[in-house]
Motif scaffolding. Structure first.
Motif, mmCIF file in Angstrom:
data_model
loop_
_atom_site.group_PDB
_atom_site.id
_atom_site.type_symbol
_atom_site.label_atom_id
_atom_site.label_comp_id
_atom_site.label_asym_id
_atom_site.label_seq_id
_atom_site.Cartn_x
_atom_site.Cartn_y
_atom_site.Cartn_z
ATOM 1 N N VAL A 42 0.829 -1.202 0.000
ATOM 2 C CA VAL A 42 0.000 0.000 0.000
ATOM 3 C C VAL A 42 0.870 1.262 0.000
ATOM 4 O O VAL A 42 0.625 2.208 -0.761
ATOM 5 N N PHE A 43 1.907 1.285 0.830
ATOM 6 C CA PHE A 43 2.768 2.467 0.883
ATOM 7 C C PHE A 43 3.563 2.625 -0.410
ATOM 8 O O PHE A 43 3.640 3.722 -0.978
ATOM 9 N N TYR A 44 4.161 1.545 -0.890
ATOM 10 C CA TYR A 44 4.920 1.628 -2.134
ATOM 11 C C TYR A 44 4.017 2.035 -3.293
ATOM 12 O O TYR A 44 4.419 2.748 -4.211
ATOM 13 N N VAL A 95 4.673 -11.353 -3.878
ATOM 14 C CA VAL A 95 6.005 -11.269 -4.483
ATOM 15 C C VAL A 95 5.921 -10.690 -5.892
ATOM 16 O O VAL A 95 6.743 -9.849 -6.287
ATOM 17 N N HIS A 96 4.933 -11.119 -6.654
ATOM 18 C CA HIS A 96 4.763 -10.567 -8.002
ATOM 19 C C HIS A 96 4.396 -9.079 -7.947
ATOM 20 O O HIS A 96 4.949 -8.263 -8.698
ATOM 21 N N GLN A 97 3.491 -8.724 -7.058
ATOM 22 C CA GLN A 97 3.050 -7.340 -6.979
ATOM 23 C C GLN A 97 4.156 -6.409 -6.488
ATOM 24 O O GLN A 97 4.195 -5.235 -6.865
ATOM 25 N N PHE A 98 5.047 -6.926 -5.664
ATOM 26 C CA PHE A 98 6.153 -6.128 -5.155
ATOM 27 C C PHE A 98 7.001 -5.589 -6.306
ATOM 28 O O PHE A 98 7.395 -4.413 -6.317
ATOM 29 N N LEU A 99 7.259 -6.426 -7.288
ATOM 30 C CA LEU A 99 8.014 -5.990 -8.456
ATOM 31 C C LEU A 99 7.160 -5.128 -9.378
ATOM 32 O O LEU A 99 7.642 -4.139 -9.945
ATOM 33 N N ASP A 100 5.895 -5.489 -9.537
ATOM 34 C CA ASP A 100 5.008 -4.697 -10.387
ATOM 35 C C ASP A 100 5.036 -3.222 -9.994
ATOM 36 O O ASP A 100 5.074 -2.334 -10.848
ATOM 37 N N VAL A 101 5.018 -2.971 -8.686
ATOM 38 C CA VAL A 101 4.975 -1.603 -8.188
ATOM 39 C C VAL A 101 6.346 -0.941 -8.272
ATOM 40 O O VAL A 101 6.474 0.219 -8.684
ATOM 41 N N GLN A 102 7.395 -1.675 -7.919
ATOM 42 C CA GLN A 102 8.723 -1.062 -7.840
ATOM 43 C C GLN A 102 9.344 -0.767 -9.199
ATOM 44 O O GLN A 102 10.285 0.023 -9.287
ATOM 45 N N ALA A 103 8.843 -1.376 -10.258
ATOM 46 C CA ALA A 103 9.372 -1.093 -11.599
ATOM 47 C C ALA A 103 8.819 0.200 -12.176
ATOM 48 O O ALA A 103 9.211 0.615 -13.274
ATOM 49 N N THR A 104 7.934 0.868 -11.454
ATOM 50 C CA THR A 104 7.311 2.093 -11.950
ATOM 51 C C THR A 104 8.342 3.177 -12.248
ATOM 52 O O THR A 104 8.294 3.833 -13.296
ATOM 53 N N GLY A 105 9.270 3.402 -11.326
ATOM 54 C CA GLY A 105 10.250 4.465 -11.510
ATOM 55 C C GLY A 105 11.081 4.277 -12.768
ATOM 56 O O GLY A 105 11.303 5.226 -13.535
#
Length: 401
Positions: free
Chosen positions: A237-239, A321-331
């Motif tokens: 949620v925070f990321y 685990v999948h969503q963690f990367l989905d969000v962090q690849a935004t930048g």
């Protein structure tokens, strides 16, 4: 059509909140230069966000909030970031903490909002503080960097610290809600991008006592007794709100590029005018694809997690685990999109009076945020898919020896 929350106000729908944000974009553009010059979002902007209901989106209903799904704040932040990146970032940070209260002991909400339900808190979750367990709570000390919007946070700040056992082994990463009178602000925010977020450092000069009920684990994830909106993992949620702001910055580049380029139909000596140039057309299309893809991943992730939360179930590890990367690849994706359009803006793009460069500098700065670490996160997902263990302290607490 809103639903009645109490006798004093009506909860607006998500579409209405997004439209309020979209209507602010021209005004935010006009004041964006001044925000950077002052190195902080002015109180008038924070008050406009307050009047629009943005800080109530995730605030629990028990304290006068709308208790909405995080998706609503994500969509609002995506719009605000188009007009003024620093304002969008500040809204993201000051607006997400209300969700955090929904996961904590209700005493915390009573303490912060007992007299004034509009009080805001800031944060610096960087685990650089020292936390010492004592009876009934913790003694906290240290200096924390980059607390965005801290000038507006009269309710205090969430500060991060690692918890170690007697042998110095990592046991937990926790957030501690510290009273405003327990720390000082240090004005060291001199940066290349997001210059107007007022992200000052916070320092506790002597140890501050934080009761147990004002602290929570950032790592540990379980289902509690509160509303479904608060039953999702903290990191996701925070990321997600940080990544939503970044999507807004990138969309702002697209908006400005189209406004600048579309009128240029005349042929140049070396080829067609910019609007008719197939290479410029391709870069614009490619940039929009990257931004829309990042946006779709963020929204799909929160919608998927909400399905489990609404059923009162923990979001499964495989999904997380999948969503963690989905969000962090935004930048990475959004900076690539912004940069390819900036490159096609020509010499005009480098002038400080061209708004596009502000959007790009903001993308550069935001992409360096810890929530945008796609390299390590890609390795986490790859290892997980190959049957290797996940690193302790990221998705779960380390096992006791």
């Amino acid at each position: 059509m809103g639903v009645i929350a109490d006798k004093n106000f009506v909860v607006p729908g998500m579409d209405e909140l997004v439209q309020r944000a979209r209507d602010m974009v021209p005004w935010l553009r006009e004041q964006a230069d001044g925000v950077e010059e002052q190195r902080a979002v002015p109180p008038s902007t924070v008050e406009a966000f307050r009047q629009a209901g943005f800080f109530k989106i995730l605030q629990p209903a028990a304290w006068g909030g709308y208790e909405m799904n995080p998706e609503a704040l994500y969509r609002v932040v995506m719009e605000i970031g188009r007009g003024c990146p620093s304002s969008g970032w500040t809204l993201a940070i000051l607006g997400i903490h209300q969700w955090e209260f929904g996961k904590m002991d209700p005493r915390v909400g009573d303490e912060i909002w007992g007299e004034d339900r509009d009080v805001l808190v800031s944060s610096s979750y960087a685990p650089v503080g020292k936390a010492r367990k004592v009876e009934g709570g913790w003694m906290l000390s240290g200096r924390w960097p980059t607390s965005s919007g801290s000038d507006h946070a009269h309710g205090g700040a969430f500060l991060g610290a690692r918890v170690l056992d007697e042998h110095g082994n990592f046991r937990d990463l926790r957030a501690f809600l510290v009273k405003r009178e327990d720390y000082e602000l240090i004005d060291d925010w001199q940066v290349v991008g997001l210059c107007g977020t007022g992200s000052k450092s916070l320092k506790i000069t002597t140890e501050a006592f934080v009761p147990d009920h004002r602290s929570h684990s950032i790592v540990e994830y379980s289902i509690g007794g509160s509303a479904p909106s608060y039953q999702m993992p903290f990191n996701q949620v925070f990321y997600g709100v940080i990544s939503s702001a970044i999507v807004g910055f990138a969309q702002g580049v697209v908006d400005l590029f189209i406004e600048h380029t579309k009128p240029k139909q005349n042929q140049f000596a070396m080829g067609p005018g910019p609007a008719k140039n197939p290479f410029i057309q391709e870069k614009l299309g490619h940039a929009v694809l990257l931004i829309r893809s990042a946006r779709a991943r963020i929204l799909q992730g929160i919608q998927e997690a909400s399905v489990y939360a609404n059923r009162g179930e923990v979001v499964p590890m495989d999904v997380r685990v999948h969503q963690f990367l989905d969000v962090q690849a935004t930048g990475k994706d959004c900076f690539a999109a912004g940069h390819m359009l900036f490159k096609k803006s020509g010499a005009r793009g480098i002038f400080l009076n061209t708004p596009m460069q502000r959007q790009l500098r903001s993308l550069l700065a935001a992409s360096n945020h810890i929530t945008q670490n796609e390299d390590d996160t890609s390795a986490f997902l790859g290892a997980y898919l190959l049957g290797e263990p996940l690193p302790p302290g990221v998705f779960e607490l380390p096992q006791a020896a």
